[in-house]
Design a protein around this motif. Structure first.
Motif, PDB file in Angstrom:
ATOM      1  N   ALA A 112       0.815  -1.219   0.000  1.00 52.36           N
ATOM      2  CA  ALA A 112       0.000   0.000   0.000  1.00 52.36           C
ATOM      3  C   ALA A 112       0.846   1.265   0.000  1.00 52.36           C
ATOM      4  CB  ALA A 112      -0.918  -0.003   1.212  1.00 52.36           C
ATOM      5  N   CYS A 159      -7.275   1.581  -2.661  1.00 47.47           N
ATOM      6  CA  CYS A 159      -7.767   0.442  -3.451  1.00 47.47           C
ATOM      7  C   CYS A 159      -7.481  -0.901  -2.807  1.00 47.47           C
ATOM      8  CB  CYS A 159      -7.144   0.464  -4.842  1.00 47.47           C
ATOM      9  SG  CYS A 159      -5.368   0.072  -4.846  1.00 47.47           S
ATOM     10  N   GLN A 160      -6.720  -0.909  -1.749  1.00 47.72           N
ATOM     11  CA  GLN A 160      -6.150  -2.163  -1.266  1.00 47.72           C
ATOM     12  C   GLN A 160      -7.165  -3.183  -0.762  1.00 47.72           C
ATOM     13  OE1 GLN A 160      -2.911  -2.825  -2.019  1.00 47.72           O
ATOM     14  NE2 GLN A 160      -3.175  -0.847  -3.021  1.00 47.72           N
ATOM     15  N   GLN A 184      -8.387  -4.827  -3.821  1.00 47.34           N
ATOM     16  CA  GLN A 184      -7.310  -5.647  -4.393  1.00 47.34           C
ATOM     17  C   GLN A 184      -7.199  -6.965  -3.627  1.00 47.34           C
ATOM     18  OE1 GLN A 184      -5.386  -4.884  -7.045  1.00 47.34           O
ATOM     19  NE2 GLN A 184      -5.485  -2.669  -7.248  1.00 47.34           N
ATOM     20  N   ASN A 220      -8.964  -4.352 -11.242  1.00 48.07           N
ATOM     21  CA  ASN A 220      -8.731  -3.581 -10.024  1.00 48.07           C
ATOM     22  C   ASN A 220      -7.638  -2.560 -10.291  1.00 48.07           C
ATOM     23  OD1 ASN A 220      -9.839  -6.303  -9.064  1.00 48.07           O
ATOM     24  ND2 ASN A 220     -10.007  -5.007  -7.256  1.00 48.07           N
ATOM     25  N   CYS A 276      -5.108   0.640  -9.402  1.00 50.72           N
ATOM     26  CA  CYS A 276      -4.315   1.227  -8.325  1.00 50.72           C
ATOM     27  C   CYS A 276      -3.752   2.539  -8.841  1.00 50.72           C
ATOM     28  CB  CYS A 276      -3.197   0.267  -7.913  1.00 50.72           C
ATOM     29  SG  CYS A 276      -2.070   0.984  -6.692  1.00 50.72           S
ATOM     30  N   THR A 323       1.130   0.302  -7.748  1.00 54.52           N
ATOM     31  CA  THR A 323       1.894  -0.709  -6.999  1.00 54.52           C
ATOM     32  C   THR A 323       1.666  -2.128  -7.533  1.00 54.52           C
ATOM     33  OG1 THR A 323       0.183  -1.012  -5.294  1.00 54.52           O
ATOM     34  CG2 THR A 323       1.845   0.690  -4.892  1.00 54.52           C
ATOM     35  N   TYR A 324       1.424  -2.248  -8.816  1.00 50.26           N
ATOM     36  CA  TYR A 324       1.070  -3.543  -9.404  1.00 50.26           C
ATOM     37  C   TYR A 324       2.143  -4.613  -9.193  1.00 50.26           C
ATOM     38  CZ  TYR A 324      -2.662  -0.866 -11.539  1.00 50.26           C
ATOM     39  OH  TYR A 324      -3.755  -0.062 -11.747  1.00 50.26           O
ATOM     40  N   ILE A 344       1.782  -5.763  -5.683  1.00 51.81           N
ATOM     41  CA  ILE A 344       0.552  -6.551  -5.554  1.00 51.81           C
ATOM     42  C   ILE A 344       0.809  -7.978  -6.033  1.00 51.81           C
ATOM     43  CG2 ILE A 344      -1.780  -6.858  -6.508  1.00 51.81           C
ATOM     44  CD1 ILE A 344      -1.950  -3.705  -6.461  1.00 51.81           C
TER      45      ILE A 344
END
Length: 156
Positions: free
Chosen positions: A95, A100-101, A104, A130, A132, A136-137, A140
Motif C-alpha cells: 500500500a 484500493c487495497q 485488491q 482492479n 491502483c 503498486t502492481y 501486488i
C-alpha cells in the motif's frame, strides 16, 4: 421491506429499498468502511466484496439481488489472525495511499481460492479489473505470490 443479509458470518436486518447498492448498505447502514467507493460503475474494483465466495463489485449489486453470504475485508481474516493475503500485503509493503487495497485483497482472495498457484500472467488477468492509482502492481503481484506460497505451506 426489511431484508436479512449474512455479512461476515453475522445476520444483519436491513431496512432499505431493494435497489440500494450493497456498497451503501455496507458503508452507510452498517459502518463497514473497509469497502471503498471508487468509481460507482464497477470499473475500478475498490468496492470488491465476496458474495458466496465470488468477487463482486458491491456498487453494482442491489440489496434485493444479493444471493448469498457476503464477506467484506473486515471479515476476510479471523479475530485472532489476518488472512495470508493481508499479512503478505504488509510484508511486501504494497500500500501507498491504500485506498484500493481492500478491493485488491478481496479480488486476490477470490483468485487464490480458485487457483492456489497462479502464474504471473494468471495474476495479472485476475487482477486486471482492479485499479491502483499509485501503480503498486508489481508489489501486488509479489504479495499474491507470497500469500499463495504461505497458504500452500499451511495446507501441508
Amino acid at each position: 421491506m426489511a431484508t436479512t443479509l449474512t455479512i461476515n458470518g453475522s445476520d444483519h436486518r436491513i431496512d432499505a429499498p431493494d435497489d440500494t447498492p450493497l456498497l451503501w448498505i455496507l458503508r452507510d447502514e452498517l459502518g463497514m468502511t473497509g469497502t471503498k467507493f471508487g468509481c460507482g460503475v464497477g470499473s475500478c474494483g475498490a468496492c470488491t466484496v465476496h458474495i458466496d465466495g465470488e468477487a463482486m463489485r458491491s456498487c453494482q449489486v442491489a440489496l434485493g439481488d444479493v444471493w448469498g453470504d457476503v464477506t467484506t475485508i473486515e471479515g476476510l481474516g479471523t479475530p485472532d489472525a489476518m488472512h495470508a493475503l493481508q499479512a503478505a500485503w504488509l510484508r511486501n509493503q504494497v500500500a501507498q495511499c491504500g485506498y484500493c487495497q481492500s478491493g485488491q485483497i478481496m479480488q486476490a482472495a477470490d483468485l487464490l481460492s480458485q487457483n492456489p498457484d497462479p502464474t504471473d500472467d494468471e495474476i495479472d488477468a485476475a487482477m486486471s479489473g482492479n485499479l491502483c492509482r499509485c501503480g503498486t502492481y508489481s508489489r501486488i503481484r509479489a504479495a499474491i505470490r507470497d500469500a499463495a506460497t504461505q497458504m500452500r505451506e499451511e495446507v501441508l
